[in-house]
Design a protein around this motif. Sequence first.
Motif, PDB file in Angstrom:
ATOM      1  N   UNK A   1      10.600  13.080   4.213  1.00 19.06           N
ATOM      2  CA  UNK A   1      11.455  14.194   3.517  1.00 19.06           C
ATOM      3  C   UNK A   1      11.231  14.618   2.143  1.00 19.06           C
ATOM      4  N   UNK A   2      10.301  13.646   1.533  1.00 14.72           N
ATOM      5  CA  UNK A   2      10.093  13.924   0.135  1.00 14.72           C
ATOM      6  C   UNK A   2      10.921  13.460  -0.704  1.00 14.72           C
ATOM      7  N   UNK A   3      11.859  12.496  -0.435  1.00 15.16           N
ATOM      8  CA  UNK A   3      12.829  11.970  -1.308  1.00 15.16           C
ATOM      9  C   UNK A   3      12.189  10.784  -2.229  1.00 15.16           C
ATOM     10  N   UNK A   4      11.158  10.295  -1.763  1.00 12.80           N
ATOM     11  CA  UNK A   4      10.464   9.207  -2.665  1.00 12.80           C
ATOM     12  C   UNK A   4      11.457   8.017  -2.971  1.00 12.80           C
ATOM     13  N   UNK A   5      11.792   7.317  -1.957  1.00  8.36           N
ATOM     14  CA  UNK A   5      12.844   6.151  -2.054  1.00  8.36           C
ATOM     15  C   UNK A   5      12.318   4.952  -2.474  1.00  8.36           C
ATOM     16  N   UNK A   6      12.841   3.830  -3.164  1.00  9.81           N
ATOM     17  CA  UNK A   6      12.634   2.611  -3.310  1.00  9.81           C
ATOM     18  C   UNK A   6      13.112   2.086  -1.976  1.00  9.81           C
ATOM     19  N   UNK A   7      12.319   1.035  -1.160  1.00 10.57           N
ATOM     20  CA  UNK A   7      12.809   0.228  -0.103  1.00 10.57           C
ATOM     21  C   UNK A   7      12.828  -1.289  -0.282  1.00 10.57           C
ATOM     22  N   UNK A   8      13.583  -1.814   0.091  1.00 12.02           N
ATOM     23  CA  UNK A   8      13.514  -3.535   0.075  1.00 12.02           C
ATOM     24  C   UNK A   8      13.851  -3.825   1.418  1.00 12.02           C
ATOM     25  N   UNK A   9      12.936  -4.376   2.135  1.00  8.82           N
ATOM     26  CA  UNK A   9      12.941  -4.969   3.660  1.00  8.82           C
ATOM     27  C   UNK A   9      12.566  -6.188   3.779  1.00  8.82           C
ATOM     28  N   UNK A  10      12.893  -6.889   4.718  1.00 11.24           N
ATOM     29  CA  UNK A  10      12.664  -8.303   5.247  1.00 11.24           C
ATOM     30  C   UNK A  10      11.498  -8.176   6.002  1.00 11.24           C
ATOM     31  N   UNK A  11      10.642  -7.249   6.174  1.00  8.30           N
ATOM     32  CA  UNK A  11       9.773  -6.924   7.358  1.00  8.30           C
ATOM     33  C   UNK A  11       8.767  -6.153   6.828  1.00  8.30           C
ATOM     34  N   UNK A  12       7.263  -6.096   7.359  1.00  2.72           N
ATOM     35  CA  UNK A  12       6.339  -5.083   6.960  1.00  2.72           C
ATOM     36  C   UNK A  12       6.468  -4.015   7.620  1.00  2.72           C
ATOM     37  N   UNK A  13       6.650  -2.853   7.119  1.00  7.80           N
ATOM     38  CA  UNK A  13       6.800  -1.560   7.442  1.00  7.80           C
ATOM     39  C   UNK A  13       5.471  -0.990   7.820  1.00  7.80           C
ATOM     40  N   UNK A  14       5.216  -0.701   9.226  1.00  6.76           N
ATOM     41  CA  UNK A  14       3.717  -0.359   9.337  1.00  6.76           C
ATOM     42  C   UNK A  14       3.592   1.028   8.825  1.00  6.76           C
ATOM     43  N   UNK A  15       4.457   1.936   8.964  1.00  7.08           N
ATOM     44  CA  UNK A  15       4.154   3.377   8.224  1.00  7.08           C
ATOM     45  C   UNK A  15       3.458   3.266   6.654  1.00  7.08           C
ATOM     46  N   UNK A  16       3.928   2.306   5.888  1.00  4.16           N
ATOM     47  CA  UNK A  16       3.258   2.021   4.494  1.00  4.16           C
ATOM     48  C   UNK A  16       2.270   1.171   4.386  1.00  4.16           C
ATOM     49  N   UNK A  17       1.807   0.522   5.352  1.00  2.16           N
ATOM     50  CA  UNK A  17       0.522  -0.196   5.139  1.00  2.16           C
ATOM     51  C   UNK A  17      -0.740   0.290   4.866  1.00  2.16           C
ATOM     52  N   UNK A  18      -1.426  -0.006   3.977  1.00  2.00           N
ATOM     53  CA  UNK A  18      -2.771   0.586   3.487  1.00  2.00           C
ATOM     54  C   UNK A  18      -3.543  -0.386   3.115  1.00  2.00           C
ATOM     55  N   UNK A  19      -4.958  -0.255   3.003  1.00  2.00           N
ATOM     56  CA  UNK A  19      -5.920  -1.136   2.769  1.00  2.00           C
ATOM     57  C   UNK A  19      -5.386  -1.973   1.291  1.00  2.00           C
ATOM     58  N   UNK A  20      -4.592  -1.417   0.492  1.00  2.00           N
ATOM     59  CA  UNK A  20      -4.231  -2.029  -0.800  1.00  2.00           C
ATOM     60  C   UNK A  20      -2.860  -2.536  -0.828  1.00  2.00           C
ATOM     61  N   UNK A  21      -2.170  -2.175   0.379  1.00  7.59           N
ATOM     62  CA  UNK A  21      -0.917  -2.718   0.726  1.00  7.59           C
ATOM     63  C   UNK A  21      -0.666  -3.253   1.992  1.00  7.59           C
ATOM     64  N   UNK A  22      -1.243  -4.628   2.301  1.00  6.43           N
ATOM     65  CA  UNK A  22      -1.216  -4.899   3.487  1.00  6.43           C
ATOM     66  C   UNK A  22       0.081  -5.599   4.108  1.00  6.43           C
ATOM     67  N   UNK A  23       0.633  -5.822   3.230  1.00  4.53           N
ATOM     68  CA  UNK A  23       2.263  -6.463   3.387  1.00  4.53           C
ATOM     69  C   UNK A  23       3.050  -5.632   2.886  1.00  4.53           C
ATOM     70  N   UNK A  24       3.497  -4.339   3.403  1.00  2.00           N
ATOM     71  CA  UNK A  24       4.233  -3.331   2.892  1.00  2.00           C
ATOM     72  C   UNK A  24       5.852  -3.816   3.160  1.00  2.00           C
ATOM     73  N   UNK A  25       6.271  -4.847   2.606  1.00  3.16           N
ATOM     74  CA  UNK A  25       7.604  -4.945   3.117  1.00  3.16           C
ATOM     75  C   UNK A  25       8.519  -4.231   2.016  1.00  3.16           C
ATOM     76  N   UNK A  26       7.948  -3.947   0.952  1.00  3.64           N
ATOM     77  CA  UNK A  26       8.892  -2.960  -0.059  1.00  3.64           C
ATOM     78  C   UNK A  26       7.930  -1.770  -0.512  1.00  3.64           C
ATOM     79  N   UNK A  27       8.677  -0.815  -0.701  1.00  2.00           N
ATOM     80  CA  UNK A  27       8.110   0.672  -1.153  1.00  2.00           C
ATOM     81  C   UNK A  27       8.911   0.958  -2.607  1.00  2.00           C
ATOM     82  N   UNK A  28       7.674   1.374  -3.651  1.00  2.00           N
ATOM     83  CA  UNK A  28       8.395   1.549  -4.890  1.00  2.00           C
ATOM     84  C   UNK A  28       8.421   3.091  -5.214  1.00  2.00           C
ATOM     85  N   UNK A  29       9.435   3.714  -5.150  1.00  2.09           N
ATOM     86  CA  UNK A  29       9.614   5.024  -5.347  1.00  2.09           C
ATOM     87  C   UNK A  29      10.245   5.611  -6.510  1.00  2.09           C
ATOM     88  N   UNK A  30      10.232   6.793  -6.827  1.00  2.00           N
ATOM     89  CA  UNK A  30      10.455   7.390  -8.047  1.00  2.00           C
ATOM     90  C   UNK A  30      11.803   8.223  -8.007  1.00  2.00           C
TER      91      UNK A  30
END
Length: 466
Positions: free
Chosen positions: A133-162
């Motif tokens: 929804x365009x809110x650009x959150x920061x997310x701290x998780x204890x598991x890898x979030x498949x939606x945010x996995x990318x070649x340069x982010x294979x272990x996306x258990x965190x998301x750094x947003x503005x």
Amino acid sequence: MRERYFFVGIGGSGMMPLAMILAGRGATIAGSDRTLDQGRLAPKFDALRAIGIDLFPQDGSGITDGGQTIVASAAIEDSVPDIQAATRVAAPRMSRAQLLADLFNDSALSIGVAGTSGKSTVTGMIGWILHACGRDPTVMNGAVMKNFVAPDRPFASALVGGGDAFVSEVDESDGSIALYTPDIAVLNNVSLDHKSLDELRALFGDFAGKARMSVVNIGDAEAAALAARIGNDRRMTFAVEGDADLSARDLIPEPFAIAFTLVGEGQSLPVRLSVPGRHNVANALAAIGAARAAGVPLADAARVIEGFAGLKRRFELVGMAGGIAVIDDFGHNPDKIAATLDTLTAFTGSLKLLFQPHGYGPLKVMRRELVESLAARLRPGDELVLPDPVYHGGTTSREVTSAEIVADLTAQGAPARHIPDRAAAAAHLVATASPGDRIVVMGARDDTLSQLAADMLTQIRMKEPS
């Protein structure tokens, strides 16, 4: 000068995403991990190096001056060389929980997810809704979030947003939930895992009571009792097939998905999740409720949550071979295991379960409830195999063992056996599985379980006729 942190045990599920968030915000991060020293899980540590984090042996060599803040979990003992080195150079020390709580409490919109089960999934769902929804959150998780996995982010258990939102699961097992002051608190459920129910009621009740808005699952009796103590203007309730502010009705389960009708705010909205099970419907209601409290329109939240791809190790289909499905799952306490088994037993096929308990202490606390939950769900033709609990060193009391859990189960006629060595337990299930069976690897606090599940799938494929 930029802040400098050294993480002792940086590969841990609670440490790695916190280090990633700080690195993404410009801090200088270094760390060590005994798993790295043992030569295991190399891809995880390669991913940390790729974002500029320096890694050292856990021998004290990475801590050379007092300008670094040493971050360690409560499980790190004072005898660890890194801690001894920190003492020698007078480096300040901080717990992982305190550092995370400081970041969380300082954020403009703090959303904390609590509960015995479902925290990581709800955190991932909220993060996905706000992101989509365009809110650009920061997310701290204890598991890898498949939606945010990318070649340069294979272990996306965190998301750094503005954006203004900081979404984090908060942990009751060590009592650190008391450090958090959320704007929006989510309480999914309350049941035994690490602490007694009286302790949990106090911790969860205080957490929810501090929030501007608490989103509470009143389909859970213990959570409902806590919700009753919160003023109507500071709570939002949800329930699966129950009366609440947000309700799910007309559930249509599928083997690896589930659909339902979301009822709330005078609307009835169709939703289809890409993750299965009634428990994930409850998780989705929790996430949608938190998103509403953060200002996301209900229809938007209901629409975008359909794109949530799930988490690694949460009922994750590793693959199929020879008509046998291999599933990797985080189930490790009575409620989590029950949710997984209820999802599986809704469909045909015998279950071949490998459950590695996540410690001797938790096994003692949840013994009776765990045995009752398993005995009620295992059917003729199923088989549960327990290896010995995961053990990472240090002192521990081995009052309750896997062998005793199996003895309790077999006394009730449940199909269970104790095979102390994990590799032997896995080999037994591979050798005895037949087409149509579902093999499930369950447990927590051991990243190598995922590799075990993948190895079991490979072994099954090798059995197939060429």
